[in-house]
Enzyme design. Structure first.
Site, PDB file in Angstrom:
ATOM      1  N   SER A 119       0.830  -1.207   0.000  1.00 16.09           N
ATOM      2  CA  SER A 119       0.000   0.000   0.000  1.00 16.09           C
ATOM      3  C   SER A 119       0.863   1.255   0.000  1.00 16.09           C
ATOM      4  CB  SER A 119      -0.925   0.009   1.227  1.00 16.09           C
ATOM      5  OG  SER A 119      -1.795  -1.102   1.231  1.00 16.09           O
ATOM      6  N   ARG A 125      -0.046  -5.400  -3.139  1.00 15.45           N
ATOM      7  CA  ARG A 125       0.907  -5.107  -4.212  1.00 15.45           C
ATOM      8  C   ARG A 125       0.303  -5.333  -5.593  1.00 15.45           C
ATOM      9  NH1 ARG A 125       2.056  -9.867  -1.761  1.00 15.45           N
ATOM     10  NH2 ARG A 125       2.575 -11.721  -3.019  1.00 15.45           N
ATOM     11  N   GLU A 133       8.473 -10.272  -2.023  1.00 12.21           N
ATOM     12  CA  GLU A 133       7.168 -10.864  -1.738  1.00 12.21           C
ATOM     13  C   GLU A 133       6.735 -11.906  -2.761  1.00 12.21           C
ATOM     14  OE1 GLU A 133       4.051  -8.674   0.420  1.00 12.21           O
ATOM     15  OE2 GLU A 133       4.974  -6.888  -0.460  1.00 12.21           O
ATOM     16  N   HIS A 155      28.016   7.762  -4.605  1.00 10.57           N
ATOM     17  CA  HIS A 155      28.679   8.251  -3.400  1.00 10.57           C
ATOM     18  C   HIS A 155      28.800   7.163  -2.339  1.00 10.57           C
ATOM     19  CE1 HIS A 155      28.527  12.496  -4.729  1.00 10.57           C
ATOM     20  NE2 HIS A 155      27.442  12.075  -5.374  1.00 10.57           N
ATOM     21  N   LYS A 215       2.206 -10.372  12.049  1.00 11.93           N
ATOM     22  CA  LYS A 215       1.156  -9.447  12.476  1.00 11.93           C
ATOM     23  C   LYS A 215       0.350 -10.011  13.644  1.00 11.93           C
ATOM     24  CE  LYS A 215       0.490  -7.205   7.965  1.00 11.93           C
ATOM     25  NZ  LYS A 215      -0.441  -7.009   6.823  1.00 11.93           N
TER      26      LYS A 215
END
EC number: 5.3.1.8
Length: 310
Positions: A42, A128, A202, A218, A306
């Protein structure tokens, strides 16, 4: 299957066009800055938009907390496909308390119940795979692209749906050498390089790395020349229309003895080129998942995490 979701991307663009936007005029003079909160699949919406829009400051928030400057002059957009992303909900609650103009893009969940201006998108996808649904309302609201530019983007994506042999060949090369993808972008494709990195994570379930020119000169230049086991990496670089960046890409390869697979964006409009590159990467990672015999839609480890922290 992820492939079918890939093929729906062009239809998302055609369906959304410029009629899907948040309410209100959003004239430049009516707000001071834009904050877009989102995580994972998201969160890419804010990153993509931030490289397309420069009329006002854009801050991408991928944390529980919002920046101190958020106030009543802030347009705050919470993007959560599920509507239950912990960090995004926390950020949205803080934005409401600070008096920001809060909006949401979601398929449901707690975010849809917060009583803010909300664009409801279809459910049943992985975040996604819903990049069009999550990104286009923001682009339509603040940029208002031409109809023909969106049609061009949709057409290029449809072409990829019909023929993605090049993407399959790249996936085969990565798998054959068991190599780690390195994706180098440059403005305005830095977020796309990051999107590729997360899609390898994923979809294909492998580690990947992204950076961008000229910043990478750099820091990455020394390891590109001197690191060990360099043959275990698969280097890709998006082509650029900026001659200074093109020169950097060529010189970097020469002085470090590194070869980059050149990925060229197609399209005459910026929105077409960005979404073409996104779709290109989606197919590379889909094919790599297929070759590896892994389920590109499996996010069980993420879901387990989660549950354990809730």
């Amino acid at each position: 299957m992820l492939r079918s979701h890939c093929m729906e991307f062009s239809e998302e663009l055609k369906t959304l066009k410029d009629q899907v936007r948040f309410d209100g005029s959003f004239r430049t003079g009516t707000f001071s800055n834009i904050v877009i909160a989102g995580m994972g699949g998201s969160g890419i919406a804010g990153r993509i938009f931030s490289e397309m829009y420069s009329a006002k400051p854009v801050f991408v928030c991928d944390d529980y907390h919002i920046p101190e400057f958020v106030d009543g002059n802030t347009e705050f957009i919470a993007v959560s496909y599920s509507g239950n992303t912990e960090e995004t909900l926390s950020a949205a609650e803080e934005a409401i308390k600070k008096g920001a103009k809060v909006h949401a893009i979601t398929s449901g969940g707690r975010l849809s119940e917060m009583g803010v201006d909300t664009i409801k998108i279809p459910g049943g996808l992985q975040p996604r795979s819903a990049v069009g649904y999550l990104t286009m309302p923001i682009i339509n609201t603040f940029i208002r692209p031409k109809h023909e530019d969106i049609e061009e983007a949709a057409g290029l994506l449809s072409d990829l749906d019909k023929n993605n042999t090049v993407q399959e060949n790249i996936a085969t090369e990565i798998y054959a050498g068991r190599r780690i993808p390195v994706i180098y972008g440059s403005t305005p494709y830095r977020s796309v390089a990051y999107r590729w990195k997360t899609q390898f994570n994923e979809n294909a379930k492998i580690l990947a790395y992204s950076n961008y020119f000229s910043e990478l000169n750099h820091n990455d230049t020394m390891p590109l020349r001197d690191t060990y086991r360099k043959d275990e990496f698969y280097f890709m670089a998006f082509d650029s229309t900026d001659e200074r960046i093109r020169k950097r890409i060529e010189v970097t390869q020469k002085i470090t003895g590194t070869s980059f697979k050149k990925i060229e964006a197609r399209g005459s409009s910026l929105i077409a080129r960005i979404f073409y590159l996104i779709h290109f990467g989606d197919y590379v990672t889909y094919h790599l998942a297929r070759i590896r015999n892994v389920d590109p839609q499996d996010v069980s480890a993420i879901e387990d995490l989660k549950k354990r922290i809730s």
